[in-house]
Design a protein around this motif. Sequence first.
Motif, mmCIF file in Angstrom:
data_model
loop_
_atom_site.group_PDB
_atom_site.id
_atom_site.type_symbol
_atom_site.label_atom_id
_atom_site.label_comp_id
_atom_site.label_asym_id
_atom_site.label_seq_id
_atom_site.Cartn_x
_atom_site.Cartn_y
_atom_site.Cartn_z
ATOM 1 N N ILE A 687 4.163 -67.269 2.781
ATOM 2 C CA ILE A 687 4.488 -66.893 1.402
ATOM 3 C C ILE A 687 4.651 -68.172 0.592
ATOM 4 O O ILE A 687 5.328 -69.114 1.027
ATOM 5 N N ALA A 688 3.993 -68.213 -0.560
ATOM 6 C CA ALA A 688 4.040 -69.387 -1.427
ATOM 7 C C ALA A 688 4.495 -68.975 -2.824
ATOM 8 O O ALA A 688 4.199 -67.865 -3.273
ATOM 9 N N MET A 689 5.185 -69.886 -3.486
ATOM 10 C CA MET A 689 5.753 -69.591 -4.808
ATOM 11 C C MET A 689 5.428 -70.682 -5.812
ATOM 12 O O MET A 689 5.538 -71.865 -5.500
ATOM 13 N N THR A 690 5.047 -70.277 -7.008
ATOM 14 C CA THR A 690 5.072 -71.143 -8.183
ATOM 15 C C THR A 690 5.928 -70.394 -9.212
ATOM 16 O O THR A 690 6.268 -69.232 -9.000
ATOM 17 N N PRO A 691 6.268 -71.016 -10.315
ATOM 18 C CA PRO A 691 7.104 -70.300 -11.301
ATOM 19 C C PRO A 691 6.473 -69.028 -11.845
ATOM 20 O O PRO A 691 7.183 -68.117 -12.274
ATOM 21 N N HIS A 692 5.130 -68.917 -11.809
ATOM 22 C CA HIS A 692 4.491 -67.761 -12.439
ATOM 23 C C HIS A 692 3.872 -66.786 -11.448
ATOM 24 O O HIS A 692 3.443 -65.696 -11.848
ATOM 25 N N ILE A 693 3.797 -67.136 -10.173
ATOM 26 C CA ILE A 693 3.181 -66.233 -9.209
ATOM 27 C C ILE A 693 3.727 -66.493 -7.811
ATOM 28 O O ILE A 693 3.945 -67.641 -7.421
ATOM 29 N N VAL A 694 3.974 -65.400 -7.087
ATOM 30 C CA VAL A 694 4.389 -65.492 -5.683
ATOM 31 C C VAL A 694 3.327 -64.779 -4.863
ATOM 32 O O VAL A 694 2.967 -63.633 -5.150
ATOM 33 N N MET A 695 2.814 -65.473 -3.835
ATOM 34 C CA MET A 695 1.706 -64.953 -3.026
ATOM 35 C C MET A 695 2.147 -64.793 -1.579
ATOM 36 O O MET A 695 2.757 -65.705 -1.015
ATOM 37 N N GLY A 696 1.819 -63.659 -0.989
ATOM 38 C CA GLY A 696 2.150 -63.412 0.402
ATOM 39 C C GLY A 696 0.933 -63.003 1.193
ATOM 40 O O GLY A 696 0.086 -62.244 0.703
ATOM 41 N N ALA A 697 0.815 -63.507 2.431
ATOM 42 C CA ALA A 697 -0.303 -63.131 3.301
ATOM 43 C C ALA A 697 0.222 -62.873 4.705
ATOM 44 O O ALA A 697 1.147 -63.551 5.171
ATOM 45 N N ILE A 726 -5.510 -68.203 3.921
ATOM 46 C CA ILE A 726 -5.877 -67.175 2.939
ATOM 47 C C ILE A 726 -5.280 -67.517 1.580
ATOM 48 O O ILE A 726 -5.955 -67.455 0.547
ATOM 49 N N VAL A 727 -4.003 -67.902 1.580
ATOM 50 C CA VAL A 727 -3.349 -68.284 0.323
ATOM 51 C C VAL A 727 -3.989 -69.542 -0.249
ATOM 52 O O VAL A 727 -4.261 -69.631 -1.457
ATOM 53 N N GLY A 728 -4.261 -70.530 0.620
ATOM 54 C CA GLY A 728 -4.874 -71.775 0.156
ATOM 55 C C GLY A 728 -6.246 -71.541 -0.453
ATOM 56 O O GLY A 728 -6.583 -72.099 -1.506
ATOM 57 N N THR A 729 -7.047 -70.712 0.196
ATOM 58 C CA THR A 729 -8.382 -70.403 -0.326
ATOM 59 C C THR A 729 -8.286 -69.661 -1.651
ATOM 60 O O THR A 729 -9.050 -69.929 -2.589
ATOM 61 N N PHE A 730 -7.337 -68.741 -1.742
ATOM 62 C CA PHE A 730 -7.124 -68.007 -2.998
ATOM 63 C C PHE A 730 -6.777 -68.971 -4.127
ATOM 64 O O PHE A 730 -7.356 -68.899 -5.229
ATOM 65 N N ILE A 731 -5.851 -69.897 -3.878
ATOM 66 C CA ILE A 731 -5.451 -70.856 -4.919
ATOM 67 C C ILE A 731 -6.643 -71.709 -5.336
ATOM 68 O O ILE A 731 -6.868 -71.957 -6.538
ATOM 69 N N ASN A 732 -7.422 -72.175 -4.363
ATOM 70 C CA ASN A 732 -8.597 -72.981 -4.691
ATOM 71 C C ASN A 732 -9.584 -72.216 -5.566
ATOM 72 O O ASN A 732 -10.120 -72.754 -6.547
ATOM 73 N N MET A 733 -9.841 -70.958 -5.218
ATOM 74 C CA MET A 733 -10.789 -70.149 -5.991
ATOM 75 C C MET A 733 -10.289 -69.917 -7.410
ATOM 76 O O MET A 733 -11.057 -70.004 -8.377
ATOM 77 N N VAL A 734 -9.011 -69.623 -7.533
ATOM 78 C CA VAL A 734 -8.455 -69.316 -8.859
ATOM 79 C C VAL A 734 -8.430 -70.552 -9.742
ATOM 80 O O VAL A 734 -8.791 -70.495 -10.931
ATOM 81 N N THR A 735 -8.030 -71.679 -9.179
ATOM 82 C CA THR A 735 -7.926 -72.896 -9.991
ATOM 83 C C THR A 735 -9.294 -73.436 -10.393
ATOM 84 O O THR A 735 -9.402 -74.191 -11.356
ATOM 85 N N GLU A 736 -10.340 -73.043 -9.669
ATOM 86 C CA GLU A 736 -11.694 -73.439 -10.052
ATOM 87 C C GLU A 736 -12.274 -72.511 -11.123
ATOM 88 O O GLU A 736 -13.302 -72.827 -11.719
ATOM 89 N N ASP A 737 -11.634 -71.377 -11.337
ATOM 90 C CA ASP A 737 -12.078 -70.408 -12.333
ATOM 91 C C ASP A 737 -11.310 -70.656 -13.632
ATOM 92 O O ASP A 737 -10.122 -70.336 -13.738
ATOM 93 N N GLU A 738 -11.991 -71.194 -14.611
ATOM 94 C CA GLU A 738 -11.321 -71.561 -15.866
ATOM 95 C C GLU A 738 -10.774 -70.348 -16.607
ATOM 96 O O GLU A 738 -9.852 -70.484 -17.418
ATOM 97 N N LEU A 739 -11.335 -69.161 -16.336
ATOM 98 C CA LEU A 739 -10.899 -67.969 -17.058
ATOM 99 C C LEU A 739 -9.791 -67.211 -16.329
ATOM 100 O O LEU A 739 -9.248 -66.243 -16.866
ATOM 101 N N ALA A 740 -9.449 -67.639 -15.129
ATOM 102 C CA ALA A 740 -8.444 -66.924 -14.342
ATOM 103 C C ALA A 740 -7.031 -67.257 -14.809
ATOM 104 O O ALA A 740 -6.767 -68.347 -15.340
ATOM 105 N N TYR A 741 -6.143 -66.314 -14.593
ATOM 106 C CA TYR A 741 -4.742 -66.478 -14.986
ATOM 107 C C TYR A 741 -4.055 -67.409 -13.990
ATOM 108 O O TYR A 741 -3.921 -67.078 -12.808
ATOM 109 N N TRP A 742 -3.618 -68.566 -14.455
ATOM 110 C CA TRP A 742 -2.955 -69.523 -13.579
ATOM 111 C C TRP A 742 -2.146 -70.492 -14.414
ATOM 112 O O TRP A 742 -2.459 -70.743 -15.574
ATOM 113 N N GLY A 743 -1.073 -71.016 -13.834
ATOM 114 C CA GLY A 743 -0.240 -71.983 -14.532
ATOM 115 C C GLY A 743 0.136 -73.130 -13.619
ATOM 116 O O GLY A 743 0.217 -72.969 -12.395
ATOM 117 N N TYR A 744 0.338 -74.289 -14.218
ATOM 118 C CA TYR A 744 0.671 -75.484 -13.442
ATOM 119 C C TYR A 744 2.087 -75.976 -13.728
ATOM 120 O O TYR A 744 2.461 -77.079 -13.329
#
Length: 777
Positions: A687-697, A726-744
């Motif tokens: 399980i990984a957490m950022t301020p805007h999203i928590v991901m569990g696998a 799975i979480v790492g791959t998801f983060i990589n895919m999302v951060t490479e997508d300029e239109l995806a919802y993500w925050g740093y």
Amino acid sequence: MSGKKEPIDHKRYFNDPEYRKEILAQKKAREEASGKTWNNYSVKKKILIGAASVAAVLIIGFIGYIIFLFQGLPPLEKLENPDTAIATEVRSRDGVVLDKYFTENRTWVPYEEISPHVINALVATEDHRFYSHWGIDMIRTIAIPINLLRGRVEGGSTLSQQLARNLYKEIGLKFSISRKFREMITAVQIEQNYTKREIIEMYLNTVEYSNSAFGIEAASRTHYNKPAKELNITEAATLVGSVNGVYRFNPRLFPERSQRRRDIVLLLMNRRGFIDSTFYHQLKSEPIQLDYQPPSQAGRVSRYFGEYVRQKVSGWAEENGYDIYKDGLVIYTTIDSKLQKHAEKALRTKLDSLQKIFEREWTSKGSSQYMDELWEEFPSFKDSFLEDTDEYKNGYQTFNTKIRKVVLDSLKADSAFVDSVLKSRTRLEAGFVAIEPSNGNVLAWVGGSNYGNVQFDHVYQSRRQVGSTFKPFVYTVAIDNGFKPYHKFSKYPTSFRDRNGKVWSPTDESIGDGPDKVPLRVALARSMNNVTVRLLPELAGYPGTNKLWELDAAARKIKEMASNLGIDMSNTPAYPSIALGTAEVSLLEMTSAYTTFANNGVHIEPIAITRIEDKEGNVLQEYYPEYRKEVISPETAYMMVDMMRGVIRGGEGYNGTGVRLRNSYNVRQDIAGKTGTTNDASDNWFIAMTPHIVMGAWVGGEDRRIRFPQDGGYSIGQGARTALPIVGTFINMVTEDELAYWGYDAFTPPPGFVMPEDPKEVEVELVRDRNKGRIGW
């Protein structure tokens, strides 16, 4: 002979034949003299009576037939509100269709959302005088008998007539004069109640196309994987052409036949002026090209989540008189379609590679037997897998025996059958979910690898042992009871005895080098069992005790904390072993619990559905989180986040168990998390957490008996090597997508909060920089 009537001698009349003839002759003479006869009068009367009777019968029959015809017509309210089964859609928060529920796969689209090529093709092919008639094309109707005499069978039904029999089952489909009359009457009524545009819209949305696609939108998505408004001329002609024979002109099954039918539609479009001759000759040379999506899958990209939503809304729909399979409801959810797409891909991509590694690690070098080392280490598995099959259950009768070994040996003789059973039983499964901590919105949900193969959802249905992902709850209790991240405990194992003298002595696989005492921060980052267990006497109020039953108070506190964080602990006993993750929890609950840390100690019940609308867009029901409560203080939450940062980035002299997220997946933003592996190596978590999203696998065997190999730090039998990718791959895919919802953005401490440091180890040295004249630490 006098004309005067003489009295009759009745006695003589009956005895004298001659006298009787004379009397009858006199009577006849008198009738002829008066100009009428009894017979004439009688015949005329009979004719009149007969004619009146026939007329009455005809009138009654006609009236009865009219009544019969009108009884078979749809009622006025049904005419104004046709009963058409429309699929209910589950949509993401940005409007993308995630799943559908239907008896007929139909999505209603307005006239404006239909390609004009479809409309032109339809009018040219089915009813080219559509815009000039009033429901019945009299020219085509009169021409029917003429064409029949010439040996040509041509339909005379207008679009309105076809719509009448498609919409209203009362009219029927079997050919008869009565059905035709009803069809014509209803067509006129339709023309009186609807505009031409509305009739075309209804027709295209209700008619069946090939491959069980109902309505033009479903047909377009099934055959071309695009919305109806994007259909080009040849695609439109192909679909319109298939309406005449959904099987005969099926473009998937019979492309050549479908092309010939399409070319006829194109020819008719040319004749009616919709396309010119040059364009017609160019288009008819093009082959049939499909992008076929099976109707069971078209518009159903997130089946696991869709099934969860269906179960959530079914009760409401039943209570309020809605049929989710026919009423065309629209269910809006919190899912973000781009995050969902990346989550689906990340899980399937990594699970495929993990399956290969899993099989390779259980197979000895040079072995031709599938996963031979697994059967050597767990010899009972093979037989237990075979015993689960229908072939085994029927084997006693098949092989005419009552002996278990005989049945098993007989089945094992078929090596192909055994291999198929073992491969199906050793399939890995996974689940992934992402939640927005500030509001509880579920952003992505993948319940497994393939809903078509496995209809069991590993996000909310599956409850598995959570292992070390449970440890943050223990440390949260400790922080709430006054402990600080810098407090140190021995890294060596300890033991406790129950009232019967039985010893409980959990240990770490490796205690590593370094000091004998380890700060809580490091212990959590390295997921050390020994330190976690040594916390229990302190939390129970019995420091230094070795009595197992005295740890129950600590176990109750931990159980209560987990419950407050949103985990159903009703079936988990408050035993000390709970601290090491023996509780069985769903992935949805675990991920939701972690959102509390990312949300400053406030737990919000996860929410997946926001509202339900009818097919007209009227809001029928709205949903809000059912539970929102501050369970821990913002300070405790931030200290826990800071401690779990160490799981990902490590610290001076140590690496955290989740360091691969930075090293292998190059995730450099502020992120915290926790890995988890059960003692029997059957379940892996991250399980990984950022301020805007928590991901569990979660990753584990579809069959709970499956074990991961445990042969050192490079085995996939750890959460860091299965769930974390799975979480790492998801983060990589999302951060490479300029239109995806993500925050740093980074985690920020509560106002005025200063992270406590060990006063014994903080050395303050005042340094005067003589060159620059400044003071620093």
